[in-house]
Design an enzyme around this catalytic site. Sequence first.
Site, PDB file in Angstrom:
ATOM      1  N   ASP A   1       0.854  -1.186   0.000  1.00  0.00           N
ATOM      2  CA  ASP A   1       0.000   0.000   0.000  1.00  0.00           C
ATOM      3  C   ASP A   1       0.895   1.242   0.000  1.00  0.00           C
ATOM      4  O   ASP A   1       2.114   1.128  -0.104  1.00  0.00           O
ATOM      5  CB  ASP A   1      -0.973  -0.006   1.184  1.00  0.00           C
ATOM      6  N   GLN A   2       0.305   2.410   0.103  1.00  0.00           N
ATOM      7  CA  GLN A   2       1.103   3.620  -0.061  1.00  0.00           C
ATOM      8  C   GLN A   2       2.052   3.884   1.109  1.00  0.00           C
ATOM      9  O   GLN A   2       2.866   4.808   1.038  1.00  0.00           O
ATOM     10  CB  GLN A   2       0.210   4.833  -0.334  1.00  0.00           C
TER      11      GLN A   2
END
Lengths: 142, 142, 142, 142
Positions: free
Chosen positions: D19-20
């Site tokens: 994910d980010q």
Amino acid sequence: MADDAVSSCEFRVRYGETDQMGVVHHRHYLVWCELARTDHMREVGVSYRELEEQGLKLPVVEACVRYRQPARYDDPIRVRCWVRDVRSRQVSFGYVVERADTGTLLATAHTSLIAVDSRHALTTIPPAIRARLVATPDPVRI
Amino acid sequence: MADDAVSSCEFRVRYGETDQMGVVHHRHYLVWCELARTDHMREVGVSYRELEEQGLKLPVVEACVRYRQPARYDDPIRVRCWVRDVRSRQVSFGYVVERADTGTLLATAHTSLIAVDSRHALTTIPPAIRARLVATPDPVRI
Amino acid sequence: MADDAVSSCEFRVRYGETDQMGVVHHRHYLVWCELARTDHMREVGVSYRELEEQGLKLPVVEACVRYRQPARYDDPIRVRCWVRDVRSRQVSFGYVVERADTGTLLATAHTSLIAVDSRHALTTIPPAIRARLVATPDPVRI
Amino acid sequence: MADDAVSSCEFRVRYGETDQMGVVHHRHYLVWCELARTDHMREVGVSYRELEEQGLKLPVVEACVRYRQPARYDDPIRVRCWVRDVRSRQVSFGYVVERADTGTLLATAHTSLIAVDSRHALTTIPPAIRARLVATPDPVRI
């Protein structure tokens, strides 16, 4: 030459990849293609992980999948992958998804990726990388 | 006060969240809790998006879910969320997942998050943020 | 008429939909299209949930997405959806994914679905269903 | 005996699992545990695929994960899995997630599953299956 240009990776369908239709949900084929693409790149000497660490990213700008036969939980899957076209700022890959045991064709796909820098601005694929991404004719109609 | 401290968010089960058992795959409850948690934070005036833009991240260090009744495709879902405990470097949330129409209890959960900086090193939650994350007793047994 | 034929659904980007590029991973657009498609069907009086309960399934046989601008965590998203073509055993949908606040175009997509029965054998879309799935010209070039 | 009772499966982190935050999103550990669990069952002679085909399903009723170190894209992962407890209608598994190359501990987890029939009604685990699911003490503290 033709054979070298087409890589191959294998894995089993995960339970969580199925949906209530009893088959693999169609979004997961994009994940499988990504897996095959990064494996292909690694085999020709390009680590996508290192590319990103050096500030080069290859986001997908187009993805098309044709689903021909459903894949099911626990099926052994093989994805074959090759470079279709490479330009200064863009590279396209082709994919065949098939049963690893019977060779039954499950899906074909193609994706196009562009090169961007760490700020998401369009950039060029470095010549040393591009030289390794050799295009080959589609081994099957996709 | 008690009511204000428990936020609530609603959505429908997506088709791709089901698995071949015909129910929602258990991993998605963690996504739903995340959705409820960031909604809860937004409601008390803390935008998680802005926190990350300012260099503060809150990765999950513990997550427990008890699944009581299956959720199915298209079901209207409500997730209630509250802060269970907040310390200088850690915050815990509780969750109740239920049918939005009937109120049937589907799952309970709790997660703990720690504060890290942009290099993933442990840091403290800024007092202004911490002041907004007010703990409340569990409204149900979880 | 043209407006009625294009439905619209809105939601926010979930954190778990991002990847380490800092943008939404490309597979999730297929989930968003599915969400928009089942919303569209519901609006014209066809519950996909009920279709499946009656033994009719509509698996995706082709999906193409063109990604134009990245979507980011917490962005408000709108997906507009319409029927492109309907035949006895197949139906195609078009999609525009855009920022709900600014209207910025993020992606366009189209998918084709076939009708199968509970044994996954090709079947026909019942006339009453087909009558509700009215095709409309693409509102934008996709 | 102790060693036989703990199975082990290996794979690499997929790009789409990040994910980010730049690390694996926490929901995917549940998918990895599921992979390890079905591998474990296969090794002791129980095909979960066949169980479901015979009408027995094992939905997860409780899952807890403690995340200790983040996993990153392309990391080689090993999940070790064992049976913690088995009863007439319920079985629990323990998991250790670690780097396959360095052995660094990434996470520990445990899940409990119940036996249900094709109508999702509680049922008993057949004795022949239960006999193969031999509990072993936790090899590490989880």
